[in-house]
Design a protein around this motif. Structure first.
Motif, PDB file in Angstrom:
ATOM      1  N   UNK A  87     -17.331  -1.704   6.429  1.00  0.00           N
ATOM      2  CA  UNK A  87     -16.791  -2.775   5.604  1.00  0.00           C
ATOM      3  C   UNK A  87     -15.263  -2.706   5.621  1.00  0.00           C
ATOM      4  N   UNK A  88     -14.596  -3.759   6.064  1.00  0.00           N
ATOM      5  CA  UNK A  88     -13.138  -3.776   5.977  1.00  0.00           C
ATOM      6  C   UNK A  88     -12.711  -3.980   4.522  1.00  0.00           C
ATOM      7  N   UNK A  89     -11.602  -3.333   4.161  1.00  0.00           N
ATOM      8  CA  UNK A  89     -11.112  -3.407   2.786  1.00  0.00           C
ATOM      9  C   UNK A  89      -9.598  -3.193   2.791  1.00  0.00           C
ATOM     10  N   UNK A  90      -9.011  -3.203   1.599  1.00  0.00           N
ATOM     11  CA  UNK A  90      -7.584  -2.976   1.441  1.00  0.00           C
ATOM     12  C   UNK A  90      -7.363  -2.102   0.204  1.00  0.00           C
ATOM     13  N   UNK A  91      -6.365  -1.227   0.269  1.00  0.00           N
ATOM     14  CA  UNK A  91      -6.017  -0.372  -0.863  1.00  0.00           C
ATOM     15  C   UNK A  91      -5.328  -1.219  -1.926  1.00  0.00           C
ATOM     16  N   UNK A  92      -5.836  -1.169  -3.161  1.00  0.00           N
ATOM     17  CA  UNK A  92      -5.265  -1.943  -4.260  1.00  0.00           C
ATOM     18  C   UNK A  92      -4.491  -1.094  -5.249  1.00  0.00           C
ATOM     19  N   UNK A  93      -4.904   0.147  -5.453  1.00  0.00           N
ATOM     20  CA  UNK A  93      -4.178   1.044  -6.355  1.00  0.00           C
ATOM     21  C   UNK A  93      -4.526   2.478  -6.028  1.00  0.00           C
ATOM     22  N   UNK A  94      -3.682   3.383  -6.523  1.00  0.00           N
ATOM     23  CA  UNK A  94      -3.857   4.805  -6.270  1.00  0.00           C
ATOM     24  C   UNK A  94      -3.190   5.579  -7.401  1.00  0.00           C
ATOM     25  N   UNK A  95      -3.824   6.677  -7.829  1.00  0.00           N
ATOM     26  CA  UNK A  95      -3.218   7.550  -8.832  1.00  0.00           C
ATOM     27  C   UNK A  95      -3.777   8.958  -8.677  1.00  0.00           C
ATOM     28  N   UNK A  96      -3.009   9.979  -9.093  1.00  0.00           N
ATOM     29  CA  UNK A  96      -3.487  11.356  -8.984  1.00  0.00           C
ATOM     30  C   UNK A  96      -4.706  11.584  -9.871  1.00  0.00           C
ATOM     31  N   UNK A  97      -5.548  12.517  -9.454  1.00  0.00           N
ATOM     32  CA  UNK A  97      -6.729  12.897 -10.244  1.00  0.00           C
ATOM     33  C   UNK A  97      -6.697  14.402 -10.425  1.00  0.00           C
ATOM     34  N   UNK A  98      -6.674  14.849 -11.647  1.00  0.00           N
ATOM     35  CA  UNK A  98      -6.662  16.283 -11.899  1.00  0.00           C
ATOM     36  C   UNK A  98      -5.252  16.842 -11.905  1.00  0.00           C
ATOM     37  N   UNK A  99      -5.150  18.055 -12.380  1.00  0.00           N
ATOM     38  CA  UNK A  99      -3.842  18.669 -12.572  1.00  0.00           C
ATOM     39  C   UNK A  99      -3.292  19.356 -11.328  1.00  0.00           C
ATOM     40  N   UNK A 100      -4.134  19.762 -10.405  1.00  0.00           N
ATOM     41  CA  UNK A 100      -3.662  20.517  -9.245  1.00  0.00           C
ATOM     42  C   UNK A 100      -3.153  19.632  -8.114  1.00  0.00           C
ATOM     43  N   UNK A 101      -3.353  18.347  -8.206  1.00  0.00           N
ATOM     44  CA  UNK A 101      -2.882  17.451  -7.165  1.00  0.00           C
ATOM     45  C   UNK A 101      -3.687  17.499  -5.887  1.00  0.00           C
ATOM     46  N   UNK A 102      -4.938  17.945  -5.972  1.00  0.00           N
ATOM     47  CA  UNK A 102      -5.778  18.042  -4.779  1.00  0.00           C
ATOM     48  C   UNK A 102      -6.608  16.793  -4.539  1.00  0.00           C
ATOM     49  N   UNK A 103      -6.776  15.987  -5.588  1.00  0.00           N
ATOM     50  CA  UNK A 103      -7.606  14.784  -5.489  1.00  0.00           C
ATOM     51  C   UNK A 103      -6.823  13.566  -5.956  1.00  0.00           C
ATOM     52  N   UNK A 104      -7.289  12.417  -5.490  1.00  0.00           N
ATOM     53  CA  UNK A 104      -6.638  11.167  -5.823  1.00  0.00           C
ATOM     54  C   UNK A 104      -7.704  10.111  -6.084  1.00  0.00           C
ATOM     55  N   UNK A 105      -7.447   9.236  -7.043  1.00  0.00           N
ATOM     56  CA  UNK A 105      -8.301   8.080  -7.294  1.00  0.00           C
ATOM     57  C   UNK A 105      -7.689   6.889  -6.585  1.00  0.00           C
ATOM     58  N   UNK A 106      -8.524   6.123  -5.891  1.00  0.00           N
ATOM     59  CA  UNK A 106      -8.023   4.910  -5.253  1.00  0.00           C
ATOM     60  C   UNK A 106      -8.966   3.763  -5.565  1.00  0.00           C
ATOM     61  N   UNK A 107      -8.407   2.590  -5.606  1.00  0.00           N
ATOM     62  CA  UNK A 107      -9.194   1.373  -5.759  1.00  0.00           C
ATOM     63  C   UNK A 107      -9.098   0.566  -4.491  1.00  0.00           C
ATOM     64  N   UNK A 108     -10.243   0.145  -3.964  1.00  0.00           N
ATOM     65  CA  UNK A 108     -10.257  -0.658  -2.744  1.00  0.00           C
ATOM     66  C   UNK A 108     -10.905  -2.003  -3.029  1.00  0.00           C
ATOM     67  N   UNK A 109     -10.342  -3.025  -2.431  1.00  0.00           N
ATOM     68  CA  UNK A 109     -10.895  -4.368  -2.527  1.00  0.00           C
ATOM     69  C   UNK A 109     -11.497  -4.720  -1.179  1.00  0.00           C
ATOM     70  N   UNK A 110     -12.757  -5.113  -1.188  1.00  0.00           N
ATOM     71  CA  UNK A 110     -13.438  -5.494   0.054  1.00  0.00           C
ATOM     72  C   UNK A 110     -12.884  -6.817   0.562  1.00  0.00           C
TER      73      UNK A 110
END
Length: 125
Positions: A87-110
């Motif tokens: 499925x093609x999509x586009x990145x709509x938003x991004x923010x850090x997840x957790x305190x160690x900076x190892x994970x990130x939350x992203x929102x994608x729009x199809x």
């Protein structure tokens, strides 16, 4: 003038027009970024946190750079309910997840909204 993407405490604003459907423990998807004028990025595993007709919130390993509006490709082959493998999509938003900076939350729009939110294959965790 553009509206802010973040509220006053730094959380992403909810701009979805479709209701979000939280998912439990489901199999991950794969994604890769497709930067304009550059080779595609490597495939990475992403956990689905919620889904709607128009997109998903995903948990991914921390990304070095993310550009809102950057195209990407989702491999949803582990979830036959999508009726597609990619499925093609586009990145709509991004923010850090957790305190160690190892994970990130992203929102994608199809690129094309789903006709229905598919049933997702549960993980055996």
């Amino acid at each position: 003038m553009d509206q802010p993407l973040w509220d006053q405490v730094g959380q992403p604003l909810n701009r979805r027009h479709e209701p979000r459907m939280a998912v439990g423990s489901v199999l991950p998807v794969q994604l890769r970024f497709l930067p304009n004028g550059q080779p595609p990025g490597a495939w990475m595993t992403a956990d689905i946190l919620d889904i709607s007709h128009g997109g998903m919130a995903l948990l991914v390993p921390c990304l070095e750079t993310t550009l809102v509006g950057e195209p990407l490709l989702l491999d949803v082959s582990q979830h036959p309910g999508f009726g597609a493998v990619r499925l093609p999509a586009v990145l709509r938003w991004s923010c850090p997840a957790g305190e160690l900076g190892l994970l990130q939350l992203i929102g994608v729009q199809l690129d094309q909204p789903l006709p229905r939110v598919p049933p997702l294959v549960q993980s055996r965790k």
